[in-house]
Design a protein around this motif. Structure first.
Motif, PDB file in Angstrom:
ATOM      1  N   PRO A 252       0.696  -1.631  -0.020  1.00 44.81           N
ATOM      2  CA  PRO A 252       0.240  -0.233  -0.265  1.00 44.81           C
ATOM      3  C   PRO A 252       0.633   1.134   0.298  1.00 44.81           C
ATOM      4  CG  PRO A 252       0.214  -0.879   2.541  1.00 44.81           C
ATOM      5  CD  PRO A 252       0.815  -2.286   1.185  1.00 44.81           C
ATOM      6  N   LYS A 253       0.675   2.479  -0.694  1.00 43.39           N
ATOM      7  CA  LYS A 253       1.187   3.802  -0.779  1.00 43.39           C
ATOM      8  C   LYS A 253      -0.250   4.561   0.162  1.00 43.39           C
ATOM      9  CE  LYS A 253       4.607   1.849  -3.538  1.00 43.39           C
ATOM     10  NZ  LYS A 253       5.541   1.398  -1.615  1.00 43.39           N
ATOM     11  N   GLY A 254       1.268   5.827   0.347  1.00 42.90           N
ATOM     12  CA  GLY A 254       0.075   6.616   0.851  1.00 42.90           C
ATOM     13  C   GLY A 254      -0.222   7.576  -0.611  1.00 42.90           C
TER      14      GLY A 254
ATOM     15  N   ALA B 144       6.904   3.618  11.824  1.00 41.65           N
ATOM     16  CA  ALA B 144       5.841   5.196  12.672  1.00 41.65           C
ATOM     17  C   ALA B 144       4.191   4.871  12.186  1.00 41.65           C
ATOM     18  CB  ALA B 144       6.816   5.961  11.797  1.00 41.65           C
ATOM     19  N   GLN B 145       3.433   4.961  12.790  1.00 36.90           N
ATOM     20  CA  GLN B 145       1.774   4.720  12.888  1.00 36.90           C
ATOM     21  C   GLN B 145       1.173   6.287  13.100  1.00 36.90           C
ATOM     22  OE1 GLN B 145       1.091   2.074  12.263  1.00 36.90           O
ATOM     23  NE2 GLN B 145       3.172   1.420  13.024  1.00 36.90           N
ATOM     24  N   ALA B 146       0.970   6.698  11.944  1.00 37.75           N
ATOM     25  CA  ALA B 146      -0.189   8.277  11.995  1.00 37.75           C
ATOM     26  C   ALA B 146      -0.975   7.500  11.677  1.00 37.75           C
ATOM     27  CB  ALA B 146       0.837   8.830  10.270  1.00 37.75           C
ATOM     28  N   VAL B 147      -1.808   7.901  13.150  1.00 40.94           N
ATOM     29  CA  VAL B 147      -3.093   8.006  13.350  1.00 40.94           C
ATOM     30  C   VAL B 147      -4.432   9.654  12.447  1.00 40.94           C
ATOM     31  CG1 VAL B 147      -4.728   7.773  14.945  1.00 40.94           C
ATOM     32  CG2 VAL B 147      -3.276   6.670  15.725  1.00 40.94           C
ATOM     33  N   ASP B 148      -4.622   9.371  11.616  1.00 43.38           N
ATOM     34  CA  ASP B 148      -5.864   9.967  11.158  1.00 43.38           C
ATOM     35  C   ASP B 148      -6.747   9.373  11.381  1.00 43.38           C
ATOM     36  OD1 ASP B 148      -6.369   8.458   9.623  1.00 43.38           O
ATOM     37  OD2 ASP B 148      -6.188   9.408   7.622  1.00 43.38           O
ATOM     38  N   THR B 149      -8.239  10.417  11.334  1.00 41.21           N
ATOM     39  CA  THR B 149      -9.430   9.880  11.357  1.00 41.21           C
ATOM     40  C   THR B 149      -9.858   9.293  11.148  1.00 41.21           C
ATOM     41  OG1 THR B 149     -10.285  11.587   9.019  1.00 41.21           O
ATOM     42  CG2 THR B 149     -10.052  12.412  11.505  1.00 41.21           C
ATOM     43  N   HIS B 150      -9.821   8.421   9.438  1.00 38.81           N
ATOM     44  CA  HIS B 150     -10.166   7.437   9.375  1.00 38.81           C
ATOM     45  C   HIS B 150      -9.080   5.505  10.357  1.00 38.81           C
ATOM     46  CE1 HIS B 150     -11.534   8.952   5.331  1.00 38.81           C
ATOM     47  NE2 HIS B 150      -9.874   9.145   5.614  1.00 38.81           N
ATOM     48  N   ILE B 151      -7.875   5.884  10.830  1.00 36.24           N
ATOM     49  CA  ILE B 151      -7.550   4.934  11.343  1.00 36.24           C
ATOM     50  C   ILE B 151      -7.794   5.467  12.934  1.00 36.24           C
ATOM     51  CG2 ILE B 151      -5.340   4.386  12.858  1.00 36.24           C
ATOM     52  CD1 ILE B 151      -3.782   5.400  10.827  1.00 36.24           C
TER      53      ILE B 151
ATOM     54  N   GLU C 190      -3.002   5.343  18.080  1.00 33.62           N
ATOM     55  CA  GLU C 190      -1.271   4.719  17.834  1.00 33.62           C
ATOM     56  C   GLU C 190      -0.690   3.778  19.000  1.00 33.62           C
ATOM     57  OE1 GLU C 190       3.184   7.411  18.055  1.00 33.62           O
ATOM     58  OE2 GLU C 190       1.418   8.871  17.253  1.00 33.62           O
ATOM     59  N   ARG C 191      -0.460   4.147  19.593  1.00 28.95           N
ATOM     60  CA  ARG C 191       0.149   2.881  21.032  1.00 28.95           C
ATOM     61  C   ARG C 191      -0.525   1.369  20.592  1.00 28.95           C
ATOM     62  NH1 ARG C 191       3.346   3.412  25.197  1.00 28.95           N
ATOM     63  NH2 ARG C 191       4.320   5.328  24.128  1.00 28.95           N
TER      64      ARG C 191
ATOM     65  N   HIS D 258       3.258  -1.145   6.474  1.00 28.06           N
ATOM     66  CA  HIS D 258       2.301  -1.180   6.482  1.00 28.06           C
ATOM     67  C   HIS D 258       1.249  -1.047   7.140  1.00 28.06           C
ATOM     68  CE1 HIS D 258       5.080  -0.992   3.048  1.00 28.06           C
ATOM     69  NE2 HIS D 258       4.623  -2.668   2.120  1.00 28.06           N
ATOM     70  N   ALA D 259       1.191  -1.134   8.445  1.00 25.61           N
ATOM     71  CA  ALA D 259      -0.293  -0.805   9.048  1.00 25.61           C
ATOM     72  C   ALA D 259      -1.100   0.257   9.231  1.00 25.61           C
ATOM     73  CB  ALA D 259       0.061  -1.522  10.650  1.00 25.61           C
ATOM     74  N   HIS D 260      -0.285   1.811   8.993  1.00 24.41           N
ATOM     75  CA  HIS D 260      -1.406   3.089   9.081  1.00 24.41           C
ATOM     76  C   HIS D 260      -1.630   2.547   7.272  1.00 24.41           C
ATOM     77  CE1 HIS D 260       1.996   5.020   7.503  1.00 24.41           C
ATOM     78  NE2 HIS D 260       0.769   6.297   7.196  1.00 24.41           N
ATOM     79  N   HIS D 261      -0.748   2.441   6.485  1.00 30.08           N
ATOM     80  CA  HIS D 261      -1.911   3.024   4.935  1.00 30.08           C
ATOM     81  C   HIS D 261      -2.978   2.079   5.206  1.00 30.08           C
ATOM     82  CE1 HIS D 261       2.256   4.495   3.810  1.00 30.08           C
ATOM     83  NE2 HIS D 261       0.897   5.150   3.564  1.00 30.08           N
ATOM     84  N   TRP D 262      -2.803   0.629   5.725  1.00 31.84           N
ATOM     85  CA  TRP D 262      -3.814  -0.122   5.050  1.00 31.84           C
ATOM     86  C   TRP D 262      -5.382  -0.194   5.836  1.00 31.84           C
ATOM     87  CZ3 TRP D 262       0.068  -4.348   6.584  1.00 31.84           C
ATOM     88  CH2 TRP D 262       0.876  -5.562   5.285  1.00 31.84           C
ATOM     89  N   LEU D 263      -5.097   0.577   6.953  1.00 34.44           N
ATOM     90  CA  LEU D 263      -6.271   0.915   7.774  1.00 34.44           C
ATOM     91  C   LEU D 263      -6.148   2.538   7.723  1.00 34.44           C
ATOM     92  CD1 LEU D 263      -4.849   0.556  11.922  1.00 34.44           C
ATOM     93  CD2 LEU D 263      -6.126  -0.760  10.622  1.00 34.44           C
ATOM     94  N   ILE D 264      -5.867   3.296   6.684  1.00 35.76           N
ATOM     95  CA  ILE D 264      -6.282   4.329   6.250  1.00 35.76           C
ATOM     96  C   ILE D 264      -7.303   3.896   5.303  1.00 35.76           C
ATOM     97  CG2 ILE D 264      -5.403   6.475   4.634  1.00 35.76           C
ATOM     98  CD1 ILE D 264      -3.323   6.657   6.888  1.00 35.76           C
TER      99      ILE D 264
END
Length: 214
Positions: A24-26, A138-145, A164-165, A178-184
């Motif tokens: 997955p890519k941003g 690193a895990q960038a937590v946005d509204t989607h995540i 994030e934790r 890729h965790a945060h990309h999959w979640l986003i």
């Protein structure tokens, strides 16, 4: 807020995410670490598509801190005025560009603390840059995540820091990159805020969301 899922369930969820989208890519367009940093800073309270539309004309003429300073704030505003909060964002981009030139020889630093010391750069922005450019998990937590994590039980928490934790603590290490990309992507295209597509959801049998729309 759902209860925290167990290890085996989370592993199965990310195994499915990986099978669907192995790399997955941003979605923010960029050509180097600096343009990625600027794009992420511009994306606050804006869509990736909207940012990309503005930066397609901006980055060919200002893809380094020095070039951005030479462009000037007024011309930068003209380039990004279709983006929300563009005046404040332009001011921050000029300030961070000046700091990068004067304190970092024009090179974007690769530590979270150094990134967060830059104007307009918060923890989420720093984490996106660390993950996408330097491949740090690193895990960038946005509204989607935040939404997916709490609905599903993958990484529940009342604040973005807790979520994030929860990702760091509970997602198997081989999926961390890729965790945060999959979640986003799951939140953006499937687990939508108003009308989640639960009927065709890849993980509907594992998700703890009580109001599933089947």
């Amino acid at each position: 807020m759902a209860k925290q899922l167990d290890y085996h369930t989370i592993r199965e969820i990310f195994t499915r995410f990986q099978a669907r989208e192995p790399e997955p890519k941003g979605e923010l367009e960029h050509v180097n670490a600096y343009t990625l940093l600027v794009a992420v800073a511009l994306s606050a309270q804006a869509t990736d598509a909207g940012v990309n539309k503005a930066t397609r004309n901006l980055f060919p003429i200002a893809d380094t801190p020095q070039k951005m300073l030479e462009l000037g704030e007024d011309r930068l505003i003209e380039q990004i005025k279709t983006i929300g909060l563009y005046r404040n964002k332009a001011r921050n981009v000029m300030k961070l560009s000046k700091i990068l030139v004067e304190d970092y020889d024009g090179i974007v630093p690769n530590s979270r603390a150094a990134l967060q010391s830059l104007p307009g750069v918060g923890r989420k922005t720093a984490n996106v840059v660390l993950n996408m450019w330097w491949h740090y998990p690193a895990q960038a937590v946005d509204t989607h995540i935040f939404r997916v994590g709490n609905r599903s039980g993958i990484c529940p928490g009342k604040t973005v820091d807790v979520v994030e934790r929860a990702i760091e603590d509970n997602v198997p290490v081989d999926f961390q990159q890729h965790a945060h990309h999959w979640l986003i992507l799951h939140g953006r295209y499937h687990c939508k805020a108003r009308k989640p597509l639960c009927g065709t959801c890849l993980i509907r049998d594992l998700c703890q969301f009580e109001d599933k729309n089947l």
